[in-house]
Design a protein around this motif. Structure first.
Motif, PDB file in Angstrom:
ATOM      1  N   MET A  38      -0.461  37.212 -12.101  1.00  0.00           N
ATOM      2  CA  MET A  38       0.228  36.678 -10.907  1.00  0.00           C
ATOM      3  C   MET A  38       0.152  37.836  -9.683  1.00  0.00           C
ATOM      4  O   MET A  38       0.506  38.806  -9.784  1.00  0.00           O
ATOM      5  CB  MET A  38       1.668  36.577 -11.313  1.00  0.00           C
ATOM      6  CG  MET A  38       2.605  35.890 -10.332  1.00  0.00           C
ATOM      7  SD  MET A  38       4.188  35.792 -10.766  1.00  0.00           S
ATOM      8  CE  MET A  38       4.153  35.055 -12.488  1.00  0.00           C
ATOM      9  N   LEU A  50       0.468  28.175  -9.542  1.00  0.00           N
ATOM     10  CA  LEU A  50       1.617  28.883 -10.219  1.00  0.00           C
ATOM     11  C   LEU A  50       2.067  28.327 -11.101  1.00  0.00           C
ATOM     12  O   LEU A  50       2.589  28.876 -12.263  1.00  0.00           O
ATOM     13  CB  LEU A  50       2.684  29.407  -8.979  1.00  0.00           C
ATOM     14  CG  LEU A  50       3.728  30.269  -9.492  1.00  0.00           C
ATOM     15  CD1 LEU A  50       3.082  31.663 -10.181  1.00  0.00           C
ATOM     16  CD2 LEU A  50       4.459  30.899  -8.213  1.00  0.00           C
ATOM     17  N   GLU A  51       2.743  27.149 -10.730  1.00  0.00           N
ATOM     18  CA  GLU A  51       3.362  26.241 -11.717  1.00  0.00           C
ATOM     19  C   GLU A  51       2.415  26.096 -13.120  1.00  0.00           C
ATOM     20  O   GLU A  51       2.819  26.137 -14.408  1.00  0.00           O
ATOM     21  CB  GLU A  51       3.874  24.816 -11.424  1.00  0.00           C
ATOM     22  CG  GLU A  51       5.045  24.992 -10.494  1.00  0.00           C
ATOM     23  CD  GLU A  51       5.460  23.805  -9.739  1.00  0.00           C
ATOM     24  OE1 GLU A  51       6.619  23.606  -9.475  1.00  0.00           O
ATOM     25  OE2 GLU A  51       4.671  22.870  -9.849  1.00  0.00           O
ATOM     26  N   GLU A  94       0.053  27.977 -14.052  1.00  0.00           N
ATOM     27  CA  GLU A  94      -0.069  29.152 -14.734  1.00  0.00           C
ATOM     28  C   GLU A  94       1.033  29.628 -15.611  1.00  0.00           C
ATOM     29  O   GLU A  94       0.849  30.195 -16.664  1.00  0.00           O
ATOM     30  CB  GLU A  94      -0.105  30.619 -13.782  1.00  0.00           C
ATOM     31  CG  GLU A  94      -0.310  31.625 -14.208  1.00  0.00           C
ATOM     32  CD  GLU A  94      -0.494  32.897 -13.198  1.00  0.00           C
ATOM     33  OE1 GLU A  94      -0.411  34.098 -13.545  1.00  0.00           O
ATOM     34  OE2 GLU A  94      -0.656  32.635 -11.911  1.00  0.00           O
ATOM     35  N   LEU A  95       2.329  29.277 -15.087  1.00  0.00           N
ATOM     36  CA  LEU A  95       3.410  29.559 -15.975  1.00  0.00           C
ATOM     37  C   LEU A  95       3.821  28.592 -16.844  1.00  0.00           C
ATOM     38  O   LEU A  95       4.464  28.686 -17.780  1.00  0.00           O
ATOM     39  CB  LEU A  95       4.655  29.712 -14.923  1.00  0.00           C
ATOM     40  CG  LEU A  95       4.443  31.026 -14.070  1.00  0.00           C
ATOM     41  CD1 LEU A  95       5.747  30.876 -12.953  1.00  0.00           C
ATOM     42  CD2 LEU A  95       4.436  32.577 -14.732  1.00  0.00           C
ATOM     43  N   THR A 101       5.372  25.515 -16.338  1.00  0.00           N
ATOM     44  CA  THR A 101       6.650  25.077 -16.170  1.00  0.00           C
ATOM     45  C   THR A 101       6.870  24.637 -14.680  1.00  0.00           C
ATOM     46  O   THR A 101       6.317  25.221 -13.740  1.00  0.00           O
ATOM     47  CB  THR A 101       7.786  26.029 -16.521  1.00  0.00           C
ATOM     48  OG1 THR A 101       9.091  25.333 -16.363  1.00  0.00           O
ATOM     49  CG2 THR A 101       7.956  27.160 -15.619  1.00  0.00           C
ATOM     50  N   LEU A 121       8.824  24.625 -11.180  1.00  0.00           N
ATOM     51  CA  LEU A 121       9.861  25.613 -10.407  1.00  0.00           C
ATOM     52  C   LEU A 121      10.630  25.000  -9.604  1.00  0.00           C
ATOM     53  O   LEU A 121      11.910  25.446  -9.135  1.00  0.00           O
ATOM     54  CB  LEU A 121       8.742  26.510  -9.926  1.00  0.00           C
ATOM     55  CG  LEU A 121       7.842  27.683 -10.532  1.00  0.00           C
ATOM     56  CD1 LEU A 121       6.942  28.470  -9.989  1.00  0.00           C
ATOM     57  CD2 LEU A 121       8.791  28.388 -11.681  1.00  0.00           C
ATOM     58  N   ALA A 154      13.940  27.818 -14.400  1.00  0.00           N
ATOM     59  CA  ALA A 154      12.814  28.613 -14.593  1.00  0.00           C
ATOM     60  C   ALA A 154      12.589  29.125 -13.170  1.00  0.00           C
ATOM     61  O   ALA A 154      12.340  30.427 -12.969  1.00  0.00           O
ATOM     62  CB  ALA A 154      11.493  27.876 -14.907  1.00  0.00           C
ATOM     63  N   LEU A 168      12.669  33.134 -11.677  1.00  0.00           N
ATOM     64  CA  LEU A 168      11.405  33.737 -11.016  1.00  0.00           C
ATOM     65  C   LEU A 168      11.804  34.128  -9.739  1.00  0.00           C
ATOM     66  O   LEU A 168      11.374  35.306  -9.333  1.00  0.00           O
ATOM     67  CB  LEU A 168      10.205  32.771 -10.870  1.00  0.00           C
ATOM     68  CG  LEU A 168       9.317  33.165 -10.222  1.00  0.00           C
ATOM     69  CD1 LEU A 168       8.493  34.354 -11.104  1.00  0.00           C
ATOM     70  CD2 LEU A 168       8.127  32.039 -10.219  1.00  0.00           C
TER      71      LEU A 168
END
Length: 294
Positions: free
Chosen positions: A1, A39-40, A42-43, A45, A47, A60, A64
């Protein structure tokens, strides 16, 4: 990240709108939307969730955002501390030797940038011939120097400067040679000459002329050009020199004739190999290395 991705996310969370966040960040809305999707992914979930005209953080996303605020604040503080440390660390004095040459402008430009970055640094410039400057450098009276080739640099670390220096003959405007645009070896034979007393320069000119040094009609030696110009103007002798040594201050009563075939040499930044330099001098050297060293 990446920090950049966290900054994008945090701005969206603050603005609660992709378009507004994109304006704040000065990027396009599609680019920002793709970064958020990555990003979502990668995680693993979501956001944000959409509510009417705004984006609302999920559980979540709230977690973050808190972490992102801490990380971004720490990153900014660390950058500021290093910037302050750099300004405090790199204060001091630099002594620089420099020959008369076009590359005097190069030194001026590098110093302009350096003192802008490190305003606490002071400097002293000593002008002279390569021999005099090398003597002061060897004694530790100078930190670094800009010398004109040909010069023996075996004792020094070097950075070659890209701007070349053109050699030629400075003659009186009233001389018969002044009608020419250049000077050849045959035309220079027998002409009374003034030149540097440095053996390296004398052999360079003798090789160009195709004769031994003692067959050049040298009537005098000089180091700096200031006192030579009146002698040339009054036809006491012509002077072998580089064009850069009279750039911007060539009076009407003298004329510079480039040598043909052309001789061009470089200037080099030098410092003693075995000598430990101060942090400020080391940083100054790095400016030249980053700009000119391949």
């Amino acid at each position: 990240m990446e920090l950049r991705t966290l900054r994008y996310f945090y701005t969206i969370a603050e603005e609660e709108n992709i378009t507004k966040a994109a304006d704040v960040l000065h990027i396009t809305q599609p680019t920002l939307s793709r970064q958020l999707k990555h990003l979502e992914d990668e995680l693993g979930t979501e956001l944000f969730r959409r509510e009417r005209q705004r984006l609302v953080l999920t559980e979540a996303g709230t977690f973050l955002k808190d972490r992102a605020a801490e990380i971004l604040a720490l990153s900014q503080q660390t950058s500021l501390e290093f910037e302050n440390r750099k300004k405090q660390l790199f204060s001091g004095h630099i002594t620089i030797g420099c020959v008369e040459a076009d590359n005097s402008d190069t030194l001026a430009m590098m110093l302009e940038d350096f003192v802008a970055d490190y305003p606490q640094v002071t400097f002293e410039i000593f002008s002279g011939t390569s021999d005099i400057i090398m003597e002061r450098l060897d004694k530790g009276l100078l930190d670094v120097a800009i010398l004109l080739e040909p010069v023996n640099t075996t004792k020094y670390k070097t950075v070659t400067l890209p701007r070349t220096e053109k050699w030629g003959l400075l003659v009186s405007s009233d001389s018969f040679l002044a009608r020419q645009s250049e000077i050849t070896p045959q035309e220079m034979i027998g002409v009374p000459l003034m030149m540097s007393g440095r053996p390296d320069v004398q052999h360079l000119m003798a090789d160009w002329a195709g004769v031994p040094v003692n067959e050049l009609n040298v009537v005098g030696n000089f180091n700096l050009t200031f006192n030579v110009i009146p002698l040339v103007a009054h036809q006491v002798a012509a002077a072998l020199m580089i064009e850069g040594s009279i750039s911007g201050r060539q009076p009407d009563d003298v004329k510079f004739l480039p040598l043909s075939p052309t001789i061009q040499t470089n200037c080099v930044l030098v410092w003693r190999r075995e000598r430990i330099v101060s942090p400020v001098v080391n940083e100054f050297i790095h400016y030249f290395q980053n700009s000119f060293q391949k």
